[in-house]
Structures are given as structure tokens and as C-alpha cells.
Scaffold this active site. Structure first.
Site: not given
Ligand code: AP5
Length: 217
Positions: A128, A161, A172
């Protein structure tokens, strides 16, 4: 009404799908990870505190996240619906969301689980690239930018990232299994959970998502 929660492991494609569906439905895409990253880039106290947890791949404390989401859902644009991407992630957050919605006389319509296997998740996250200016998402193989390492929309240089390095991705995944996956049962029991096979191509997953949520193509 559209009050959806997107649940699933990191890298399952929640953000990619949430952006598309929210734009099509005209509701806000509310993602705590994005809000924390924006706050960190702006250098606010909230952002800098959150970044200490995010860089290690662990969850930001519940109280901080719950306050931020309560403020965001209180804004006018979220009154008629929203897609929550990455919230709730703990039982405490799920209980707080129930309370927030009940106080407003609302309830959730669907909780969507994005089902992807681990090797595909690691492939997606380590490949990504994100635009630090406008938030556009890319993948080196499956959705590369037109010009290497430059955002198609605004031309900024793309970044990896900090939490997408393989070691942090493993942390994670462990956090997801221990703290978030148990929520699936909670929503299954309430009849809210729908599962979307999310290991295929982006358009295929999007069609399955629309079918599962009852949103017309
Ligand atoms: P993408 O769509 O970015 O996937 P995602 O599921 O949104 O992944 P994230 O890593 O953003 O989720 P996350 O839940 O760990 O992180 P978040 O930012 O929420 O796709 C990923 C990649 O794959 C991209 O390159 C895309 O192009 C590709 N792709 C997508 N679909 C595809 C397909 N069908 N085929 C092929 N390629 C594909 O959280 C980050 C941090 O924030 C956490 O670790 C934590 O520290 C904090 N945080 C966030 N929410 C909370 C909460 N509720 N409570 C406490 N801490 C929190």
C-alpha cells in the site's frame, strides 16, 4: 437510512470500499485511523498522542477514540447516516456506540465483515502507498499510480504508512484477533452481521458489498 459499520482485519479493504460506497450514498465516511493521521499531520496534541500508539500497531485508548467519534457523529452531515470504518474495535467502544445511537433515537442498520486471508492482507499492506495530502490510496501492484510514486489526484509524493512495515502489520493482526474479532459474535447475535468475501478484485468486492447491504448497483 444508512448506518453501517465496516469490520475486518487491517488491510481487508474497508477504507477502499467505504470511500466508494459513502460517495455513492452521500453519507460521510468516518474512519478513526484517518482522523488520527490528519490530526498527527496537523501536529495537534490528540494527533501526536495517537501516533505513539499507531506507530506500534496497538489501539489508541478507548476514551480518546470514543470522544472523537462522538464529536464526529454529532455533526450535521452524519445525522442521516454514515459509514464507520474501523470503529468500534473493542467491546467498550461497541457499548459506547450503542449508547450514542440510542440517545439520538437511532440504531445500526448493518455491520459488514470483510473476510480476507492473512497472506493477502500482508501483501495488500506492504504494497500500500498513500497520499499524505489528499488521502488517496494505491497499491504497487493492484492499483498503482499513473506516474511512479506520485498521487494521480494532487501530484504529491506517495508514502508507506509507518505501521505498514511487516513487523507492525503482524502486531496489528494480533491486536485485531484479540480485541476486535470477538465483536463479530456480538453483532451476529443481534442479526446485524453480513459477511463479504473480500479477497477478490476491488470491483468484485464492491458488487458483493452492495448485494450484502441491499444498496442498488
Ligand atoms: P485499505 O482499503 O486501505 O484497507 P483497510 O481495511 O482500510 O486497511 P487499514 O490498514 O487502513 O485498516 P486498519 O483497520 O488497520 O487501519 P486504520 O487506519 O483503521 O486497503 C489496503 C491496501 O490494499 C491498499 O493498498 C488498497 O489499494 C489495496 N486493496 C484494497 N482492496 C483490494 C482488493 N480487493 N484487491 C487488491 N488490493 C486491494 O487504523 C490504524 C491505527 O489507528 C490502528 O492500528 C490504531 O492504532 C488506530 N485506530 C484506528 N481505529 C481505532 C479504534 N477504533 N480504536 C483504537 N485505535 C484505533
Amino acid at each position: 437510512m444508512t448506518r453501517f459499520v465496516f469490520l475486518g482485519p487491517p488491510g481487508a479493504g474497508k477504507g477502499t470500499q467505504a470511500r466508494q460506497l459513502a460517495a455513492a450514498l452521500g453519507v460521510p465516511h468516518v474512519a478513526p485511523g484517518d482522523l488520527f493521521r490528519e490530526a498527527a499531520t496537523a501536529g495537534t496534541a490528540l494527533g501526536l498522542e495517537a501516533k505513539r500508539y499507531m506507530d506500534r500497531g496497538v489501539l489508541v485508548p478507548d476514551g480518546v477514540v470514543i470522544r472523537m467519534i462522538a464529536d464526529r457523529l454529532a455533526r450535521a452531515d452524519a445525522k442521516l447516516g454514515f459509514i464507520l470504518d474501523g470503529f468500534p474495535r473493542t467491546p467498550e467502544q461497541a457499548a459506547a456506540l450503542d449508547e450514542l445511537l440510542a440517545d439520538a433515537g437511532h440504531s445500526l442498520d448493518r455491520v459488514v465483515f470483510f473476510d480476507v486471508d492473512e497472506p493477502e492482507i500482508v501483501r495488500r499492506l506492504t504494497g500500500r502507498r498513500v497520499c499524505p495530502s489528499c488521502g488517496s490510496l494505491y497499491h504497487l501492484v493492484s492499483s498503482p499510480p499513473r506516474v511512479a510514486n506520485r498521487c494521480d489526484r494532487c501530484g504529491s509524493e506517495l508514502i508507506l504508512r509507518d505501521d505498514d512495515r511487516e513487523e507492525t502489520v503482524r502486531t496489528r493482526l494480533g491486536v485485531y484477533a484479540r480485541q476486535t474479532a470477538p465483536l463479530l459474535e456480538r453483532y451476529r447475535e443481534r442479526g446485524l452481521l453480513v459477511s463479504v468475501p473480500a479477497g477478490g478484485e476491488i470491483d468484485t468486492v464492491h458488487r458483493a458489498l452492495r448485494t450484502a447491504t441491499g444498496v442498488a448497483p
